[in-house]
Design an enzyme around this catalytic site. Structure first.
Site, PDB file in Angstrom:
ATOM      1  N   ARG A  18      -9.263   1.271   9.138  1.00  0.00           N
ATOM      2  CA  ARG A  18      -8.809  -0.348   9.286  1.00  0.00           C
ATOM      3  C   ARG A  18      -9.667  -0.978   9.952  1.00  0.00           C
ATOM      4  O   ARG A  18      -9.582  -2.248  10.332  1.00  0.00           O
ATOM      5  CB  ARG A  18      -7.368  -0.200  10.209  1.00  0.00           C
ATOM      6  CG  ARG A  18      -6.249  -0.713   9.422  1.00  0.00           C
ATOM      7  CD  ARG A  18      -5.137  -0.572  10.686  1.00  0.00           C
ATOM      8  NE  ARG A  18      -3.812  -0.858  10.411  1.00  0.00           N
ATOM      9  CZ  ARG A  18      -2.617  -0.655   9.644  1.00  0.00           C
ATOM     10  NH1 ARG A  18      -3.085   0.705   8.975  1.00  0.00           N
ATOM     11  NH2 ARG A  18      -1.668  -1.311   9.654  1.00  0.00           N
TER      12      ARG A  18
ATOM     13  N   ARG B 203       0.065  -9.341  13.382  1.00  0.00           N
ATOM     14  CA  ARG B 203      -0.531  -7.874  12.506  1.00  0.00           C
ATOM     15  C   ARG B 203      -1.164  -8.756  11.494  1.00  0.00           C
ATOM     16  O   ARG B 203      -2.333  -7.922  10.995  1.00  0.00           O
ATOM     17  CB  ARG B 203       0.636  -7.163  11.964  1.00  0.00           C
ATOM     18  CG  ARG B 203       1.153  -6.359  13.185  1.00  0.00           C
ATOM     19  CD  ARG B 203       2.334  -5.446  12.605  1.00  0.00           C
ATOM     20  NE  ARG B 203       2.547  -4.800  11.504  1.00  0.00           N
ATOM     21  CZ  ARG B 203       3.433  -4.710  10.743  1.00  0.00           C
ATOM     22  NH1 ARG B 203       4.475  -5.201  10.960  1.00  0.00           N
ATOM     23  NH2 ARG B 203       3.217  -4.018   9.581  1.00  0.00           N
TER      24      ARG B 203
ATOM     25  N   ARG C 234      11.648  -1.692  11.067  1.00  0.00           N
ATOM     26  CA  ARG C 234      10.696  -1.202  12.181  1.00  0.00           C
ATOM     27  C   ARG C 234      10.514  -2.139  12.808  1.00  0.00           C
ATOM     28  O   ARG C 234      10.499  -3.612  12.711  1.00  0.00           O
ATOM     29  CB  ARG C 234       9.287  -1.077  11.220  1.00  0.00           C
ATOM     30  CG  ARG C 234       9.312   0.092  10.343  1.00  0.00           C
ATOM     31  CD  ARG C 234       7.955   0.323   9.752  1.00  0.00           C
ATOM     32  NE  ARG C 234       6.827  -0.188  10.209  1.00  0.00           N
ATOM     33  CZ  ARG C 234       5.584  -0.460   9.745  1.00  0.00           C
ATOM     34  NH1 ARG C 234       5.585   0.464   8.397  1.00  0.00           N
ATOM     35  NH2 ARG C 234       4.529  -0.749  10.119  1.00  0.00           N
TER      36      ARG C 234
ATOM     37  N   ARG D  67      11.572  -5.655   5.076  1.00  0.00           N
ATOM     38  CA  ARG D  67      11.259  -4.345   4.662  1.00  0.00           C
ATOM     39  C   ARG D  67      12.334  -3.434   5.452  1.00  0.00           C
ATOM     40  O   ARG D  67      12.484  -3.612   6.587  1.00  0.00           O
ATOM     41  CB  ARG D  67      10.013  -3.902   5.306  1.00  0.00           C
ATOM     42  CG  ARG D  67       9.794  -2.360   5.111  1.00  0.00           C
ATOM     43  CD  ARG D  67       8.092  -2.096   4.993  1.00  0.00           C
ATOM     44  NE  ARG D  67       7.308  -2.373   6.260  1.00  0.00           N
ATOM     45  CZ  ARG D  67       6.158  -2.380   6.509  1.00  0.00           C
ATOM     46  NH1 ARG D  67       5.515  -2.079   5.367  1.00  0.00           N
ATOM     47  NH2 ARG D  67       5.420  -2.690   7.639  1.00  0.00           N
TER      48      ARG D  67
ATOM     49  N   LYS E 147       0.934  -1.314  -0.060  1.00  0.00           N
ATOM     50  CA  LYS E 147       0.043   0.017   0.078  1.00  0.00           C
ATOM     51  C   LYS E 147       1.061   1.112   0.111  1.00  0.00           C
ATOM     52  O   LYS E 147       0.741   2.105  -0.911  1.00  0.00           O
ATOM     53  CB  LYS E 147      -0.766   0.045   1.208  1.00  0.00           C
ATOM     54  CG  LYS E 147      -2.026  -1.167   1.269  1.00  0.00           C
ATOM     55  CD  LYS E 147      -2.730  -1.082   2.448  1.00  0.00           C
ATOM     56  CE  LYS E 147      -2.076  -1.163   3.835  1.00  0.00           C
ATOM     57  NZ  LYS E 147      -1.140  -2.212   4.136  1.00  0.00           N
TER      58      LYS E 147
HETATM   59  P1  ADP Z   1       2.291  -1.748   3.231  1.00  0.00           P
HETATM   60  O1  ADP Z   1       2.228  -0.312   3.239  1.00  0.00           O
HETATM   61  O2  ADP Z   1       0.986  -2.496   2.576  1.00  0.00           O
HETATM   62  O3  ADP Z   1       2.416  -2.448   4.538  1.00  0.00           O
HETATM   63  P2  ADP Z   1       4.918  -1.730   1.688  1.00  0.00           P
HETATM   64  O4  ADP Z   1       4.278  -0.840   0.685  1.00  0.00           O
HETATM   65  O5  ADP Z   1       5.619  -1.165   3.039  1.00  0.00           O
HETATM   66  O6  ADP Z   1       3.493  -2.469   2.230  1.00  0.00           O
HETATM   67  O7  ADP Z   1       5.444  -2.873   1.338  1.00  0.00           O
HETATM   68  C1  ADP Z   1       6.073  -3.946   2.066  1.00  0.00           C
HETATM   69  C2  ADP Z   1       7.647  -4.478   1.640  1.00  0.00           C
HETATM   70  O8  ADP Z   1       7.261  -5.074   0.519  1.00  0.00           O
HETATM   71  C3  ADP Z   1       8.455  -3.216   1.373  1.00  0.00           C
HETATM   72  O9  ADP Z   1       9.592  -4.012   1.718  1.00  0.00           O
HETATM   73  C4  ADP Z   1       8.436  -3.198  -0.112  1.00  0.00           C
HETATM   74  O10 ADP Z   1       9.494  -2.562  -0.622  1.00  0.00           O
HETATM   75  C5  ADP Z   1       8.117  -4.496  -0.509  1.00  0.00           C
HETATM   76  N1  ADP Z   1       7.206  -4.443  -1.852  1.00  0.00           N
HETATM   77  C6  ADP Z   1       6.137  -3.649  -2.075  1.00  0.00           C
HETATM   78  N2  ADP Z   1       5.628  -4.009  -3.259  1.00  0.00           N
HETATM   79  C7  ADP Z   1       6.178  -5.132  -3.646  1.00  0.00           C
HETATM   80  C8  ADP Z   1       6.109  -5.971  -4.842  1.00  0.00           C
HETATM   81  N3  ADP Z   1       4.993  -5.721  -5.782  1.00  0.00           N
HETATM   82  N4  ADP Z   1       7.066  -6.978  -5.140  1.00  0.00           N
HETATM   83  C9  ADP Z   1       7.902  -7.227  -4.043  1.00  0.00           C
HETATM   84  N5  ADP Z   1       8.186  -6.427  -3.006  1.00  0.00           N
HETATM   85  C10 ADP Z   1       7.366  -5.520  -2.832  1.00  0.00           C
HETATM   86  P1  ADP Z   2       1.485  -1.900   7.830  1.00  0.00           P
HETATM   87  O1  ADP Z   2       0.598  -1.398   6.656  1.00  0.00           O
HETATM   88  O2  ADP Z   2       2.874  -2.413   7.548  1.00  0.00           O
HETATM   89  O3  ADP Z   2       0.571  -2.812   8.813  1.00  0.00           O
HETATM   90  P2  ADP Z   2       1.196   0.854   9.232  1.00  0.00           P
HETATM   91  O4  ADP Z   2       2.440   1.636   9.058  1.00  0.00           O
HETATM   92  O5  ADP Z   2       0.148   0.933   8.237  1.00  0.00           O
HETATM   93  O6  ADP Z   2       1.734  -0.543   9.001  1.00  0.00           O
HETATM   94  O7  ADP Z   2       0.820   0.768  10.692  1.00  0.00           O
HETATM   95  C1  ADP Z   2       1.642   0.376  11.544  1.00  0.00           C
HETATM   96  C2  ADP Z   2       0.750   0.374  13.091  1.00  0.00           C
HETATM   97  O8  ADP Z   2       0.362   1.491  13.374  1.00  0.00           O
HETATM   98  C3  ADP Z   2       0.012  -0.557  12.986  1.00  0.00           C
HETATM   99  O9  ADP Z   2       0.234  -1.847  13.354  1.00  0.00           O
HETATM  100  C4  ADP Z   2      -1.110  -0.117  14.267  1.00  0.00           C
HETATM  101  O10 ADP Z   2      -0.464  -0.287  15.277  1.00  0.00           O
HETATM  102  C5  ADP Z   2      -1.018   1.354  14.095  1.00  0.00           C
HETATM  103  N1  ADP Z   2      -2.197   2.045  12.920  1.00  0.00           N
HETATM  104  C6  ADP Z   2      -1.729   2.594  11.604  1.00  0.00           C
HETATM  105  N2  ADP Z   2      -2.890   2.931  11.356  1.00  0.00           N
HETATM  106  C7  ADP Z   2      -3.868   2.643  11.947  1.00  0.00           C
HETATM  107  C8  ADP Z   2      -5.253   2.710  12.148  1.00  0.00           C
HETATM  108  N3  ADP Z   2      -6.103   3.157  11.252  1.00  0.00           N
HETATM  109  N4  ADP Z   2      -6.050   2.112  13.041  1.00  0.00           N
HETATM  110  C9  ADP Z   2      -5.560   1.635  14.156  1.00  0.00           C
HETATM  111  N5  ADP Z   2      -4.004   1.624  14.313  1.00  0.00           N
HETATM  112  C10 ADP Z   2      -3.277   2.052  13.209  1.00  0.00           C
END
Ligand code: ADP
Ligand code: ADP
Length: 218
Positions: free
Chosen positions: A90, A173, A162, A129, A15
């Site tokens: 979420r 998660r 992270r 990541r 995302k």
């Molecule tokens: P989210 O915001 O949904 O948690 P991220 O955009 O942070 O996910 O991506 C999670 C990890 O996967 C990062 O290390 C990113 O570089 C990698 N990643 C994202 N998209 C792809 C893809 N299409 N193929 C392989 N790795 C990816």
């Molecule tokens: P990812 O997409 O990799 O799961 P985020 O960076 O979006 O991680 O979120 C990291 C953490 O921040 C979540 O695990 C949660 O603890 C908190 N968080 C982020 N967005 C929300 C939300 N909309 N509601 C509740 N907690 C959130």
């Protein structure tokens, strides 16, 4: 009328990676709830202190705190034409609160791309990541994507893993996502705005699939 795009998908689906790219294309701000929480954590604000334990355990921060934070963010002038929301809503309560906020702002959710990725791939993405402390850009240990850092110095000391991307927390998660966030797929399907996109492709191919489902730019 302001247009809001909600990026939906499990942790690690891509995302943030894709929202940053789409933001450039459609000239809307990328609003990441996780980034805002992490910024508050770093600056040791009252909100950051309240959110810290939840985040470190991989749990959701309570709805009231999260909704207030996003309402404040969306009311700022840079969101006047809309925004790309990444990580919010979420929970069903957050989705309903968002509808209320957008009604007041005179806008609506125009499309919800749901980035679908198999669970084994999510775990591998999250545990590899790495994030740049300087600019917040996201990378993966397996690739060599450092050229794309806007600061051009995302190496060594600038990169970190992270706290919540450690294996134990990652599994929790994904469980939290399935229980609380996955119901939003049906919520947005019922509203006729959900668009499923195959997230198990190369980053550029996922981007192309996403662009194909966004509203056409004039
Ligand atoms: P989210 O915001 O949904 O948690 P991220 O955009 O942070 O996910 O991506 C999670 C990890 O996967 C990062 O290390 C990113 O570089 C990698 N990643 C994202 N998209 C792809 C893809 N299409 N193929 C392989 N790795 C990816
Ligand atoms: P990812 O997409 O990799 O799961 P985020 O960076 O979006 O991680 O979120 C990291 C953490 O921040 C979540 O695990 C949660 O603890 C908190 N968080 C982020 N967005 C929300 C939300 N909309 N509601 C509740 N907690 C959130």
């Amino acid at each position: 009328m302001p247009d809001y795009i909600v990026m939906l998908g499990a942790p690690g689906a891509g995302k943030g990676t894709q929202a940053a790219r789409i933001a450039e294309k459609v000239a809307l701000p990328h609003i990441s709830s996780g980034d805002i929480f992490r910024e508050n954590l770093k600056n040791e604000t009252v909100l950051g202190k309240k959110a810290a334990d939840y985040m470190n355990r991989g749990e959701l921060v309570p709805d009231d705190l999260t909704i207030e934070m996003i309402a404040d963010r969306l009311s700022r002038p840079d969101c006047a034409n809309g925004a790309i929301l990444d990580g919010f809503p979420r929970t069903p309560a957050q989705a309903e609160a968002l509808d209320g906020m957008l009604q007041k702002l005179g806008g609506e959710v125009v499309v919800v791309p749901y980035i679908k990725v198999p669970e084994e791939e999510l775990i591998s993405r999250l545990s590899g990541r790495i994030v740049c402390k300087e600019c917040g850009a996201t990378f993966h240990k397996k690739f060599k994507p450092f050229e794309s850092c806007p600061y051009g110095k995302c190496e060594g000391e600038y990169l970190y893993q992270r706290e919540d991307d450690k294996v134990e927390t990652v599994t929790n998660r994904i469980k939290v996502y399935l229980e609380n966030t996955a119901p939003l797929i049906a919520y947005y399907q019922d509203k006729g705005v959900l668009q499923e996109v195959d997230g198990d492709q190369a980053i550029d191919d996922v981007l192309a699939s996403l662009i194909a489902v966004l509203p056409q730019q004039e």
